[in-house]
Design an enzyme around this catalytic site. Sequence first.
Site, PDB file in Angstrom:
ATOM      1  N   HIS A 115      37.330  45.131  46.727  1.00 43.48           N
ATOM      2  CA  HIS A 115      38.040  44.710  47.934  1.00 43.48           C
ATOM      3  C   HIS A 115      38.471  45.941  48.709  1.00 43.48           C
ATOM      4  O   HIS A 115      38.810  46.976  48.127  1.00 43.48           O
ATOM      5  CB  HIS A 115      39.267  43.861  47.565  1.00 43.48           C
ATOM      6  CG  HIS A 115      39.846  43.107  48.720  1.00 43.48           C
ATOM      7  ND1 HIS A 115      40.735  43.685  49.594  1.00 43.48           N
ATOM      8  CD2 HIS A 115      39.648  41.838  49.152  1.00 43.48           C
ATOM      9  CE1 HIS A 115      41.067  42.787  50.516  1.00 43.48           C
ATOM     10  NE2 HIS A 115      40.432  41.666  50.277  1.00 43.48           N
TER      11      HIS A 115
ATOM     12  N   ASP B  17      36.694  35.894  47.051  1.00 45.50           N
ATOM     13  CA  ASP B  17      35.469  35.338  47.641  1.00 45.50           C
ATOM     14  C   ASP B  17      34.468  34.912  46.577  1.00 45.50           C
ATOM     15  O   ASP B  17      33.739  33.934  46.757  1.00 45.50           O
ATOM     16  CB  ASP B  17      34.818  36.361  48.581  1.00 45.50           C
ATOM     17  CG  ASP B  17      35.708  36.703  49.760  1.00 45.50           C
ATOM     18  OD1 ASP B  17      36.183  35.770  50.420  1.00 45.50           O
ATOM     19  OD2 ASP B  17      35.928  37.892  50.008  1.00 45.50           O
TER      20      ASP B  17
END
Length: 434
Positions: A311, A369
């Site tokens: 991330h 995600d």
Amino acid sequence: MTDETGKTFELTDPASGRSAHLPVRSGSIGPGGLDIASLQKDLGVFTYDPGYGMTAPTDSRITYIDGDAGVLLYRGYPIEQLAEKSSFMEVAYLILIGELPTAKELAEFTGNIRYHTMINETLLRFFNGFHHNAHPMAMVSAVIASMSAFYHDTMDIHNPRHREIFSHRIIAKIPTIAAAAHKHSLGQPFVYPRNDLDYASNVLSMLFAVPCEPYKLDPVAAKALDLLFVLHADHEQNASTSTVRLAGSTGANPYAAISAGVSALWGPAHGGANEAVLSMLEQIGTVDNIPKFLTMAKDKSSHFRLMGFGHRVYKNFDPRAKIIREMCHRVLAALGRDDNPLLELALRLEEIALKDEYFVSRKLYPNVDFYSGVIYSAIGIPRSMFTVMFAIARTVGWVAHWQEMISDPGMRIGRPRQLYTGPTRRDYVDIKKR
């Protein structure tokens, strides 16, 4: 740069001897920010920060992230507590208003949202102008922008009551718009909202119900979707939120600003990442192929990327991923989808990657995600709608940031600068002499 003195940095240009005194602005938690407002005036330079990774364009009271520690707070409340004990409507109230609601306040807020769930019939007819295979995000973005043509009598951005009506209206109507986009792509009749259902259940009803038979709601799917909405409600100054703020800083109507946010969210590096995860899994194909593709992911010359891992902000485990991982396994077991080859592949990829020193040492853990795409797929939401689901949840954060910006008396239009690297001044040459 000289040593820090107190809470001010002094920056000196050796060539001219000119200096700038840059105060440090402190927040309530986390690192401070260097106020560079006088830099150009004092030294004749701007800062150069591609991607704005080290730039705070605003102060905010809404969301705090500590990427190194894996911390996410909504209005000071840890995401872990909210995910376990709260609901999306309660979290929406918290993000918008700043405090957790009483039972009476939550009932009134939920009632206001339900009051606005239907959309104008003319808006529904807009969908007939789109091709049947248009991406749902294209339709959602366009229809939201067109809402300004229907509610122009309550769009005075300087009127607090108008801002409140807008916030209720957009949060209530975006699921209806999203579901209509899905139904249009299927060629099915639009399904109207049911105000006897909670927010997440209503979304599922509008997506999957058909007029010819009763719709049986799955409480496991509704609970999973509500949790996903909580986890996606806000995430500080990300690309789409910054886009909403930038568009809104011009004084543009709020529907235009939210539409801009939807468009920014569409990118595969942002909200489209969960859609990209499923595409990646299809590319890998089978569990036996995982080692080969992990080797490709480690090869800098390869174009293959391991989507859903790592991330931009979190340098540790994404706190939302920890929460959603548990829900992912629960949902797959409850819905009997744990034997789906693609979902089995996702879980095996997670298991193998978390044992690989290359990914562990670089803290490339599965992020939100990775798991959200798996859950969406398990509850029957098509891949093209993944980012739309994200947009439904993130609308709460967009509205809160827009409200915060518009109500700030010091608001200024967003106007980034640049480091010009083009040709220097040159004179026009007549076309006959070129």
